[in-house]
Structure formats: structure tokens, C-alpha cells
Write a protein that holds these residues in place. Structure first.
Motif, short mmCIF file in Angstrom:
data_model
loop_
_atom_site.label_atom_id
_atom_site.label_comp_id
_atom_site.label_asym_id
_atom_site.label_seq_id
_atom_site.Cartn_x
_atom_site.Cartn_y
_atom_site.Cartn_z
N THR A 23 0.84 -1.20 0.00
CA THR A 23 0.00 0.00 0.00
C THR A 23 0.87 1.25 0.00
OG1 THR A 23 -1.88 -1.07 1.06
CG2 THR A 23 -1.72 1.31 1.32
N HIS A 26 2.23 1.77 -3.37
CA HIS A 26 1.16 2.29 -4.24
C HIS A 26 0.95 3.78 -3.99
CE1 HIS A 26 -2.56 2.25 -6.56
NE2 HIS A 26 -3.15 2.85 -5.53
N TRP A 27 0.80 4.17 -2.72
CA TRP A 27 0.62 5.58 -2.39
C TRP A 27 1.76 6.42 -2.92
CZ3 TRP A 27 -0.87 5.51 3.53
CH2 TRP A 27 -2.15 4.96 3.68
N ARG A 28 2.98 5.89 -2.83
CA ARG A 28 4.16 6.63 -3.27
C ARG A 28 4.18 6.79 -4.79
NH1 ARG A 28 9.69 5.86 -4.38
NH2 ARG A 28 10.95 7.48 -3.39
N THR A 32 -1.15 9.09 -3.97
CA THR A 32 -2.46 9.06 -3.34
C THR A 32 -2.51 10.03 -2.18
OG1 THR A 32 -2.72 6.73 -3.94
CG2 THR A 32 -4.14 7.56 -2.19
N PHE A 33 -1.47 10.04 -1.36
CA PHE A 33 -1.37 10.94 -0.22
C PHE A 33 -0.04 11.66 -0.30
CE2 PHE A 33 -4.08 7.52 1.55
CZ PHE A 33 -5.19 8.29 1.88
N HIS A 68 -9.09 4.60 4.32
CA HIS A 68 -9.13 5.79 3.48
C HIS A 68 -10.60 6.00 3.12
CE1 HIS A 68 -8.17 7.80 -0.59
NE2 HIS A 68 -8.35 8.69 0.35
#
Length: 71
Positions: A23, A26-28, A32-33, A68
Motif C-alpha cells: 500500500t 502504491h501511495w508513493r 495518493t497521499f 481511506h
């Protein structure tokens, strides 16, 4: 040492945020964040102070750190 100077591995960060390492990858990759990270050689590191800010802004409490909410 100041806590701003403490860097954590992706595994340590995932444990604190209660999400999987995949995760975080993925975010990186898709941003995403806005959770700043640095890559040194092959290691991805996160500053502890950035993780604390992330938790304050994105989570009602640490028990919900892996959720999220889209609406």
C-alpha cells in the motif's frame, strides 16, 4: 537526536500506519497521499515527523490509520 531526524524504513512506516508495505508503494507511486519519502540507494525512508503529521491530518485516530474514506 531530534525526532525530526529519525528516519524509518517502509516496513516500520507500514506498521505505524497499519497498512501493508505494498500500500505504501502504491501511495508513493501514484501520489495518493502527500507522505514525503526519500530514496537512498535502494531504500525508501520516511521521516517520523512526517508520519505524525500524516496521522493528524488523515486519521480520526490511530485505530483507523489504515482506512481511506472516499466520502
Amino acid at each position: 537526536m531530534n525526532t525530526d531526524d529519525v528516519y524509518l524504513t517502509i516496513k516500520e512506516t507500514a506498521k505505524i500506519l497499519k497498512v501493508s508495505v505494498s500500500t505504501l508503494y502504491h501511495w508513493r507511486s501514484d501520489k495518493t497521499f502527500n507522505l514525503p519519502s526519500v530514496k537512498i540507494s535502494k531504500k525508501i525512508l520516511y521521516r517520523r515527523s512526517d508520519i505524525d503529521v500524516f496521522l493528524k491530518h488523515h486519521c480520526a485516530d490511530e485505530n483507523n490509520a489504515g482506512e481511506h474514506n472516499n466520502g
